[in-house]
Design a protein around this motif. Structure first.
Motif, mmCIF file in Angstrom:
data_model
loop_
_atom_site.group_PDB
_atom_site.id
_atom_site.type_symbol
_atom_site.label_atom_id
_atom_site.label_comp_id
_atom_site.label_asym_id
_atom_site.label_seq_id
_atom_site.Cartn_x
_atom_site.Cartn_y
_atom_site.Cartn_z
ATOM 1 N N VAL A 52 117.067 54.916 65.807
ATOM 2 C CA VAL A 52 117.702 56.280 65.165
ATOM 3 C C VAL A 52 117.272 57.496 65.930
ATOM 4 N N LEU A 53 115.659 57.581 65.941
ATOM 5 C CA LEU A 53 114.947 58.558 66.705
ATOM 6 C C LEU A 53 115.301 58.723 68.075
ATOM 7 N N PHE A 54 115.176 57.741 68.716
ATOM 8 C CA PHE A 54 115.699 57.672 70.279
ATOM 9 C C PHE A 54 117.191 58.346 70.302
ATOM 10 N N SER A 55 117.969 57.932 69.419
ATOM 11 C CA SER A 55 119.360 58.403 69.442
ATOM 12 C C SER A 55 119.339 59.921 69.208
ATOM 13 N N ASP A 56 118.627 60.345 68.150
ATOM 14 C CA ASP A 56 118.654 61.877 67.796
ATOM 15 C C ASP A 56 118.033 62.612 68.991
ATOM 16 N N ALA A 57 117.323 62.103 69.886
ATOM 17 C CA ALA A 57 116.688 62.866 70.901
ATOM 18 C C ALA A 57 117.769 62.951 71.942
ATOM 19 N N VAL A 58 118.459 62.037 72.219
ATOM 20 C CA VAL A 58 119.464 61.911 73.159
ATOM 21 C C VAL A 58 120.617 63.221 72.756
ATOM 22 N N PHE A 59 120.855 63.194 71.486
ATOM 23 C CA PHE A 59 121.853 64.111 71.317
ATOM 24 C C PHE A 59 121.352 65.689 71.209
ATOM 25 N N ALA A 60 120.056 65.784 70.958
ATOM 26 C CA ALA A 60 119.559 67.095 71.012
ATOM 27 C C ALA A 60 119.200 67.301 72.547
ATOM 28 N N ILE B 154 129.635 66.706 65.613
ATOM 29 C CA ILE B 154 130.545 65.893 64.831
ATOM 30 C C ILE B 154 130.147 64.166 65.043
ATOM 31 N N TYR B 155 129.938 63.966 66.725
ATOM 32 C CA TYR B 155 129.537 62.566 66.847
ATOM 33 C C TYR B 155 128.055 62.484 66.121
ATOM 34 N N TRP B 156 127.244 63.392 66.006
ATOM 35 C CA TRP B 156 125.816 63.085 65.610
ATOM 36 C C TRP B 156 125.845 62.983 64.038
ATOM 37 N N VAL B 157 126.747 63.496 63.461
ATOM 38 C CA VAL B 157 127.054 63.410 61.836
ATOM 39 C C VAL B 157 127.550 61.939 61.879
ATOM 40 N N ARG C 87 125.569 58.938 59.794
ATOM 41 C CA ARG C 87 126.239 58.096 58.686
ATOM 42 C C ARG C 87 126.346 56.710 58.909
ATOM 43 N N ILE C 88 126.753 56.168 60.141
ATOM 44 C CA ILE C 88 127.149 54.897 60.420
ATOM 45 C C ILE C 88 125.411 54.246 60.260
ATOM 46 N N PHE C 89 124.396 54.771 60.943
ATOM 47 C CA PHE C 89 123.195 54.079 60.921
ATOM 48 C C PHE C 89 122.522 54.260 59.338
ATOM 49 N N SER C 90 122.897 55.189 58.772
ATOM 50 C CA SER C 90 122.292 55.034 57.513
ATOM 51 C C SER C 90 123.185 53.848 56.371
ATOM 52 N N ARG C 91 124.160 53.284 56.835
ATOM 53 C CA ARG C 91 124.905 52.113 56.342
ATOM 54 C C ARG C 91 123.856 50.823 56.731
ATOM 55 N N LEU C 92 123.374 50.993 57.892
ATOM 56 C CA LEU C 92 122.582 49.779 58.457
ATOM 57 C C LEU C 92 121.291 49.422 57.786
ATOM 58 N N ALA C 93 121.071 48.245 57.712
ATOM 59 C CA ALA C 93 119.746 47.595 57.271
ATOM 60 C C ALA C 93 118.621 47.357 58.088
ATOM 61 N N ARG C 94 119.415 46.949 59.233
ATOM 62 C CA ARG C 94 118.316 46.523 60.562
ATOM 63 C C ARG C 94 119.194 46.743 61.880
ATOM 64 N N ALA C 95 118.325 46.243 62.916
ATOM 65 C CA ALA C 95 119.198 46.449 64.287
ATOM 66 C C ALA C 95 118.549 45.160 64.924
ATOM 67 N N ASN C 96 119.418 45.016 66.096
ATOM 68 C CA ASN C 96 119.149 43.857 67.189
ATOM 69 C C ASN C 96 119.442 44.349 68.429
ATOM 70 N N ALA D 29 136.848 56.039 65.216
ATOM 71 C CA ALA D 29 137.609 56.173 66.522
ATOM 72 C C ALA D 29 138.698 57.110 66.876
ATOM 73 N N LEU D 30 139.294 57.611 65.610
ATOM 74 C CA LEU D 30 140.445 58.398 66.124
ATOM 75 C C LEU D 30 140.156 59.961 65.712
ATOM 76 N N LEU D 31 139.415 60.213 64.391
ATOM 77 C CA LEU D 31 139.497 61.535 64.358
ATOM 78 C C LEU D 31 138.826 62.703 65.403
ATOM 79 N N PRO D 32 137.619 62.251 65.947
ATOM 80 C CA PRO D 32 136.997 62.965 66.905
ATOM 81 C C PRO D 32 137.929 63.680 68.044
ATOM 82 N N GLY D 33 138.585 62.631 68.644
ATOM 83 C CA GLY D 33 139.462 62.749 69.743
ATOM 84 C C GLY D 33 140.650 63.715 69.284
ATOM 85 N N LEU D 34 141.119 63.234 68.108
ATOM 86 C CA LEU D 34 142.251 64.083 67.468
ATOM 87 C C LEU D 34 141.704 65.513 67.395
#
Length: 208
Positions: free
Chosen positions: A15-23, A65-68, A72-81, A158-163
């Motif tokens: 998550v920290l790495f991803s936030d840096a890329v968005f920034a 929008i994609y950062w949000v 939200r998706i990663f807040s639903r995750l318990a772990r990563a692989n 999948a659909l909302l941001p493109g629309l």
């Protein structure tokens, strides 16, 4: 450190790495905007800068929008692989292309860059939806969630941001497009609340 703790630490670093890329992507959007060499007065400057500022505004909104959505998706995750890492890198790689696509917008001829830009935005949404689909249905990396809600989250990402991106460009030409976008947001929000209640119903919880 237990396997559970390692998975949580892995997720936190991802998550920290991803936030840096968005920034960085948002920062590059602004860095690529250069003032015109010759301008005469504020009105003339704004006229010359209008295409760049419009493209910057849309791209800033897209990244936001994609950062949000990502948060939200990663807040639903318990772990990563490792598979989640790979899918996330694909998402971030596409996000990192947005500054280039934005530059194409203000250098385009006859609107040829619009479909390229919208296609990139849609592709990011598809990649993020695949990431969530893997985490929720295959990798079992998410916290327990009702199946209807999990499917709705995947479809929305999948659909909302493109629309919304396509409608943003449409609304720059046809002002009534903003009303259509507002209706879309309200409709999706209402549907999301209904799906969340459905997923928490006793009958649905018994099935999951």
């Amino acid at each position: 450190m237990s396997g559970t703790d390692q998975g949580e630490a892995h997720l936190h670093r991802l998550v920290l790495f991803s936030d840096a890329v968005f920034a960085i992507a948002i920062t590059l959007l602004a860095i690529e905007i250069h003032p015109p060499e010759h301008w005469n007065g504020i009105a003339h400057l704004m006229e010359l800068m209008a295409p760049k500022l419009a493209a910057y505004t849309v791209s800033f909104a897209v990244v936001g929008i994609y950062w949000v959505s990502h948060r939200r998706i990663f807040s639903r995750l318990a772990r990563a692989n490792g598979v989640l890492d790979t899918l996330n890198f694909i998402v971030l790689g596409l996000i990192a292309l947005l500054p280039l696509a934005t530059e194409l917008l203000w250098e385009q001829v006859s609107g040829q860059a619009f479909p390229v830009y919208v296609a990139l935005v849609a592709l990011i949404g598809l990649a993020l939806a695949i990431l969530w689909g893997y985490a929720a249905f295959i990798g079992k990396l998410a916290y327990p969630v009702g199946k209807p809600e999990a499917i709705f989250v995947m479809a929305r990402v999948a659909l909302l941001p493109g629309l919304m991106c396509g409608l943003s460009f449409f609304s720059l030409v046809h002002s009534w497009g903003w009303a259509l976008m507002a209706a879309l947001i309200v409709g999706v929000t209402a549907l999301g609340r209904w799906v969340a209640r459905l997923s928490k119903s006793p009958a649905m919880e018994a099935e999951t």
